[in-house]
Scaffold this motif. Structure first.
Motif, mmCIF file in Angstrom:
data_model
loop_
_atom_site.group_PDB
_atom_site.id
_atom_site.type_symbol
_atom_site.label_atom_id
_atom_site.label_comp_id
_atom_site.label_asym_id
_atom_site.label_seq_id
_atom_site.Cartn_x
_atom_site.Cartn_y
_atom_site.Cartn_z
ATOM 1 N N VAL A 511 0.832 -1.209 0.000
ATOM 2 C CA VAL A 511 0.000 0.000 0.000
ATOM 3 C C VAL A 511 0.865 1.257 0.000
ATOM 4 O O VAL A 511 0.581 2.228 -0.708
ATOM 5 C CB VAL A 511 -0.952 -0.016 1.212
ATOM 6 C CG1 VAL A 511 -1.638 1.346 1.382
ATOM 7 C CG2 VAL A 511 -1.995 -1.099 1.045
ATOM 8 N N THR A 515 0.597 3.790 -3.075
ATOM 9 C CA THR A 515 -0.010 5.085 -2.775
ATOM 10 C C THR A 515 0.986 6.228 -2.966
ATOM 11 O O THR A 515 0.617 7.297 -3.471
ATOM 12 C CB THR A 515 -0.558 5.091 -1.340
ATOM 13 O OG1 THR A 515 -1.401 3.962 -1.150
ATOM 14 C CG2 THR A 515 -1.364 6.360 -1.079
ATOM 15 N N VAL A 792 -6.404 -5.979 6.667
ATOM 16 C CA VAL A 792 -6.662 -4.861 5.750
ATOM 17 C C VAL A 792 -6.628 -3.538 6.491
ATOM 18 O O VAL A 792 -6.016 -2.557 6.035
ATOM 19 C CB VAL A 792 -8.023 -5.053 5.038
ATOM 20 C CG1 VAL A 792 -8.414 -3.783 4.286
ATOM 21 C CG2 VAL A 792 -7.946 -6.225 4.083
ATOM 22 N N THR A 793 -7.301 -3.489 7.643
ATOM 23 C CA THR A 793 -7.363 -2.228 8.395
ATOM 24 C C THR A 793 -5.979 -1.781 8.837
ATOM 25 O O THR A 793 -5.581 -0.626 8.610
ATOM 26 C CB THR A 793 -8.273 -2.398 9.620
ATOM 27 O OG1 THR A 793 -9.577 -2.794 9.194
ATOM 28 C CG2 THR A 793 -8.377 -1.086 10.389
ATOM 29 N N THR A 796 -3.545 -1.241 5.671
ATOM 30 C CA THR A 796 -3.924 -0.072 4.858
ATOM 31 C C THR A 796 -3.664 1.225 5.608
ATOM 32 O O THR A 796 -3.137 2.186 5.034
ATOM 33 C CB THR A 796 -5.403 -0.164 4.463
ATOM 34 O OG1 THR A 796 -5.619 -1.383 3.747
ATOM 35 C CG2 THR A 796 -5.801 1.003 3.577
ATOM 36 N N LEU A 800 -1.010 3.796 4.162
ATOM 37 C CA LEU A 800 -1.450 5.148 3.795
ATOM 38 C C LEU A 800 -0.720 6.194 4.630
ATOM 39 O O LEU A 800 -0.358 7.266 4.120
ATOM 40 C CB LEU A 800 -2.958 5.281 3.976
ATOM 41 C CG LEU A 800 -3.847 4.523 2.977
ATOM 42 C CD1 LEU A 800 -5.308 4.693 3.326
ATOM 43 C CD2 LEU A 800 -3.592 5.013 1.553
ATOM 44 N N TYR A 828 -7.747 7.331 -2.222
ATOM 45 C CA TYR A 828 -7.518 6.589 -0.983
ATOM 46 C C TYR A 828 -8.531 5.455 -0.845
ATOM 47 O O TYR A 828 -8.180 4.346 -0.411
ATOM 48 C CB TYR A 828 -7.613 7.526 0.219
ATOM 49 C CG TYR A 828 -6.635 8.674 0.180
ATOM 50 C CD1 TYR A 828 -5.304 8.480 0.544
ATOM 51 C CD2 TYR A 828 -7.017 9.942 -0.215
ATOM 52 C CE1 TYR A 828 -4.399 9.531 0.516
ATOM 53 C CE2 TYR A 828 -6.124 10.994 -0.257
ATOM 54 C CZ TYR A 828 -4.819 10.788 0.109
ATOM 55 O OH TYR A 828 -3.918 11.825 0.078
ATOM 56 N N VAL A 831 -7.501 2.599 -3.135
ATOM 57 C CA VAL A 831 -6.378 1.819 -2.593
ATOM 58 C C VAL A 831 -6.871 0.886 -1.491
ATOM 59 O O VAL A 831 -6.514 -0.305 -1.449
ATOM 60 C CB VAL A 831 -5.281 2.755 -2.065
ATOM 61 C CG1 VAL A 831 -4.226 1.967 -1.292
ATOM 62 C CG2 VAL A 831 -4.626 3.506 -3.212
ATOM 63 N N ALA A 832 -7.715 1.413 -0.595
ATOM 64 C CA ALA A 832 -8.238 0.579 0.493
ATOM 65 C C ALA A 832 -9.099 -0.554 -0.058
ATOM 66 O O ALA A 832 -9.010 -1.704 0.399
ATOM 67 C CB ALA A 832 -9.038 1.435 1.473
ATOM 68 N N ALA A 835 -6.852 -3.167 -1.629
ATOM 69 C CA ALA A 835 -6.178 -3.953 -0.585
ATOM 70 C C ALA A 835 -7.124 -4.978 0.017
ATOM 71 O O ALA A 835 -6.749 -6.141 0.239
ATOM 72 C CB ALA A 835 -5.637 -3.024 0.497
#
Length: 862
Positions: A511, A515, A792-793, A796, A800, A828, A831-832, A835
């Motif tokens: 990420v 990004t 993921v949380t 990401t 980021l 954004y 991207v999230a 992911a």
């Protein structure tokens, strides 16, 4: 230990495959960069061949800039002035014209290793002629040329074919009649050569009969080159010509190309460092997952007497075997990677395709050594963890972890975080000691980028500490929404923070890379579009589609007259460019105590009457008269110049006095970033300056295109499209950078998918036992999405954060309006979303397999 390692390696081949592939792709990227560096070095060293190798002395008309090895003579010299001089055995005239050669389809043929393509006369004097005909014959007619072998190979040309030669005033279709080499090489130090008849050269250069740019001199037997040089310099006079030994000219050319090759190798080395970092990260994560899967087996070995050192040796031996296999395959895969790099560099104007591919006996050992080192370094931590596995862990599930020591982790992460200032620290020094410009921005960006990689390592160390609060919150949400399966997911996440952290760290890296690249690209494109609309008033721009080492390929100046004949065109203004050197007042050092460097300005010439109708440059810019120049405000401040002050610049035809008439600013950095003069002044500076672009008001793209159909590579662009293309042409290495980021991103994504798949697969025993005590397959499968949500949380948010922080630091340090945080919200979100999608897809298949494990298989699983 070797027998155990061999058996373990063979039995665990399925699980090692993912680790092997991760190492293979990493080593392939490293091997490809090594191969490219070797080919670039060969291309540069191949340029040591010189057209002056038969000459002893070179007499150059006027003066030659000693600070620029590529500078051409700015005066003329007559052949008869050397004839009959004592010690002279033979003489031959030389004329040099920078040209653009285009082969079939109008595609530009790029000279090797960032050099230029030059048109020169065929040398008839046999004792001075350096050209060996490999095919065909010498040119004898006005429309005939001979090519050096590299240009012929790059353009797929042979005797009898037609080549488009872009001269400063016009584009000519010429017939290839011969292919030549110099000292067995297809290129020379100055680049690629086209050879025409002396009469053609004088006509195109606008020289009178008997006038030449340079004269090559062969010394009589027994006469030293240095003695003949001094004799000719006294006879001709220092104000008329510059007399040098041919060896001095050859050495200057070779050193210039060597320095350029070193600069390219440095850039490649920096990007290779990124690939090595990602490779280490990926291999370390996958080996960490492998150790977790084999906890019971390692604990059993410890229980039957294996010492910690033997367990370490076991893991290192497995890594050695894996590294040898991955390195050998990666070395071979490095060849297509190197070819991709060659194509990307050629797109940016640095072509090394003429160099021979390095031999297998050189690249394979280098890749093997590099691969073994990478894998051994990557498994260092995994080996230490294996050595600390207690025998009692053989009775526990493979997924159980020893108790976390948060203080030690916080200390280690803090030390790594502080070490990022090794890269962040020099940024203020670079900012204060370097003049504003692209090079300073690139240097600061590189330092901040490496510092951010160190920060990523620190966050990976902190990861398990962050998993518990983030995973606990997501698990609580899962418990509220999913009931019992949510409670199981929460317990799994919080009990195994390292496993979740390993997957999140790989995702964080992917990420962060994606990004950061997207933020910079979107920011730059947005700013270029704004600047184009602010500055460019013309609706269309006529330019070429090909790059050269100096930017976009120039156009012949007669193209403007053609465009003006298109229906509806109200104004067509050509912008010509050349490079000049500030002579007086002397350049100032950027900082007191720093060495004074020569100051070169890229000067743009334009019609003063037409300029206000096609460009709007902010500042105080009057209509420029002949002998006047306008300079950017940043140059005026740095050199402490004032409006009305007189300066002297050295152009292609010698020193020219000018008066500063105004200041301005070009926010696009495309049209007139260095200086601005009228067309009449440009003819004084460089009568052969080519047109970089023709700005057109009125008319349609189709009507304009019809008039320029005969110009190779010429195309009609809208204002925004032209600014984007011109900006990409002057941003050196942009294609290579994006290509490297793309390849490294793929490697990071592969590492992430491998880590997630292994983290799910390693719980086959755990899922089987849960099924044995009553958990349904649906409940087991529901655990995976909640754990994936944690990955993921965390991944990401951290990725980021790194990307936003990196771009913010670059903008704060450089002040560049082209690198700033102005990306739209959907970037954004995209991207999230990407992911999350990759993580769920990656975990779906191993989750389905893991949740169908029977109780018998569970008791046997590691």
């Amino acid at each position: 230990m070797w027998l155990i390692a061999r058996r373990s390696f063979s039995e665990s081949w399925g699980r090692l495959t993912a680790t092997l592939l991760a190492a293979l792709f990493s080593i392939a990227l490293i091997g490809g960069t090594v191969q490219f560096s070797l080919r670039a070095e060969d291309a540069v060293s191949g340029g040591d061949a010189s057209e002056f190798f038969r000459a002893d002395v070179v007499v150059q008309g006027g003066s030659v800039d000693p600070d620029d090895a590529r500078a051409l003579p700015n005066g003329e010299v007559r052949l008869q002035e050397m004839a009959g001089e004592p010690g002279v055995a033979a003489i031959a005239g030389d004329i040099v014209l920078p040209v653009i050669a285009a082969g079939a389809g109008g595609n530009t043929i790029i000279a090797p290793a960032g050099a230029r393509t030059l048109l020169r006369p065929w040398i008839a004097e046999p004792t001075l002629n350096p050209y060996r005909l490999e095919a065909g014959r010498a040119p004898t007619a006005d429309n005939e040329v001979a090519l050096m072998r590299h240009l012929a190979d790059a353009g797929s040309l042979k005797p009898g074919d037609t080549i488009a030669v872009g001269l400063p005033r016009q584009t000519r279709q010429m017939t290839v009649v011969g292919i030549v080499t110099v000292q067995g090489s297809g290129v020379v130090a100055v680049g690629g050569l086209l050879l025409a008849t002396p009469e053609t050269m004088r006509k195109e250069a606008g020289l009178a009969d008997g006038a030449w740019h340079s004269v090559w001199v062969k010394a009589a037997p027994g006469v030293a080159a240095e003695h003949l040089r001094d004799t000719l310099q006294r006879s001709i006079g220092e104000s008329t010509a510059t007399v040098r030994t041919a060896k001095d000219v050859r050495d200057t050319q070779a050193s210039s190309l060597a320095a350029q090759g070193l600069e390219i190798s440095g850039g490649i080395g920096m990007l290779t460092g990124v690939s090595v970092f990602v490779g280490l990260f990926v291999v370390a994560n996958t080996f960490g997952g492998l150790i977790r899967q084999r906890t019971r087996r390692l604990a059993m070995l410890s229980a039957i007497g294996a010492t910690p050192e033997q367990l370490k040796a076991l893991i290192r031996l497995e890594a050695l075997a894996l590294g040898l296999v991955a390195s050998t395959c990666g070395a071979l895969l490095g060849y297509p990677v190197a070819d991709a790099l060659i194509r990307m560099f050629a797109h940016d104007g640095f072509d090394v395709s003429a160099a021979e591919a390095p031999a297998l006996w050189l690249t394979v050992p280098l890749s093997i050594i590099g691969g073994v080192l990478v894998t051994q370094i990557a498994v260092f931590r995994a080996a230490r963890r294996a050595a600390r596995i207690a025998p009692m862990q053989a009775l526990r599930e493979s997924s159980s972890e020893r108790r976390e020591r948060p203080r030690l982790r916080i200390l280690a992460g803090s030390l790594i975080l502080l070490s990022s200032f090794i890269y962040y620290g020099p940024v203020p020094a670079v900012l204060n000691d370097s003049p504003p410009g692209l090079q300073r921005t690139q240097a600061i960006t590189a330092l901040i980028g490496f510092g951010s990689m160190v920060v990523a390592c620190a966050l990976a160390v902190f990861g398990p500490l962050l998993v518990r609060p983030v995973g606990g919150l997501i698990g609580l949400i899962g418990q509220l929404l999913g009931g019992e399966s949510g409670r199981l997911a929460r317990a799994t996440i919080t009990r195994n923070p390292r496993r979740v952290s390993a997957a999140a760290s790989s995702l964080m890296l992917a990420v962060a890379l994606a990004t950061t690249a997207l933020l910079i690209v979107v920011s730059a494109n947005t700013r270029f579009e704004q600047a184009a609309n602010e500055v460019m008033l013309a609706e269309h721009a006529v330019s070429t589609s090909d790059k050269t080492p100096d930017g976009l390929r120039p156009l012949p100046r007669d193209i403007t007259a053609r465009i003006e004949q298109a229906p509806g065109v109200t104004r067509a203004s050509a912008l010509t460019t050349t490079k000049v050197k500030l002579v007086a007042p002397p350049p100032r050092a950027y900082q007191e105590g720093e060495p004074v460097l020569p100051l070169y300005l890229k000067v743009t010439g334009a019609d003063p009457a037409a300029l206000p109708q096609v460009l709007r440059l902010p500042g105080n810019l009057p209509a420029l008269a002949p002998g006047e120049i306008a300079l950017p405000s940043v140059t005026m401040r740095a050199q402490q110049l004032t409006v009305g002050q007189g300066i002297v610049v050295r152009g292609a035809h010698g020193d020219v006095p000018l008066t500063i008439a105004g200041t301005y600013h070009d926010p696009t950095h495309v049209f007139a970033d260095g200086a601005l003069v009228a067309d009449a002044t440009m003819r004084q500076l460089d009568s052969n300056a080519g047109a970089q672009v023709v700005l057109v008001s009125g008319g349609t793209a189709a009507a304009i295109m019809e008039k320029i159909a005969g110009v190779p590579g010429a195309t009609v662009l809208h204002r925004t499209s032209y600014v984007d293309k011109a900006a990409a042409a002057i941003t050196e290495g942009s294609t290579v950078m994006y290509g490297f980021v793309g390849m490294t991103l793929l490697l990071a994504l592969f590492g992430m998918t491998t880590t997630i798949s292994m983290s799910v697969s390693e719980r086959r025993r755990e899922f089987g036992l849960l099924g044995a005590v009553g958990a349904t397959a649906r409940q087991l499968r529901a655990i995976i999405p909640w754990e994936a949500a944690t990955v993921v949380t965390l991944g990401t948010l951290l990725g980021l954060g790194i990307a936003v922080g990196t771009v913010a630091l670059i903008h704060a340090a450089t002040g560049s309006s082209y690198i700033r945080l102005n990306a739209p919200w959907w970037l954004y979100a995209s991207v999230a979303g990407a992911a999350a999608l990759v993580t769920l897809i990656t975990s779906a298949l191993p989750a389905r397999r893991a949740t169908t494990v029977s109780i018998l298989e569970a008791t046997q699983a590691e």
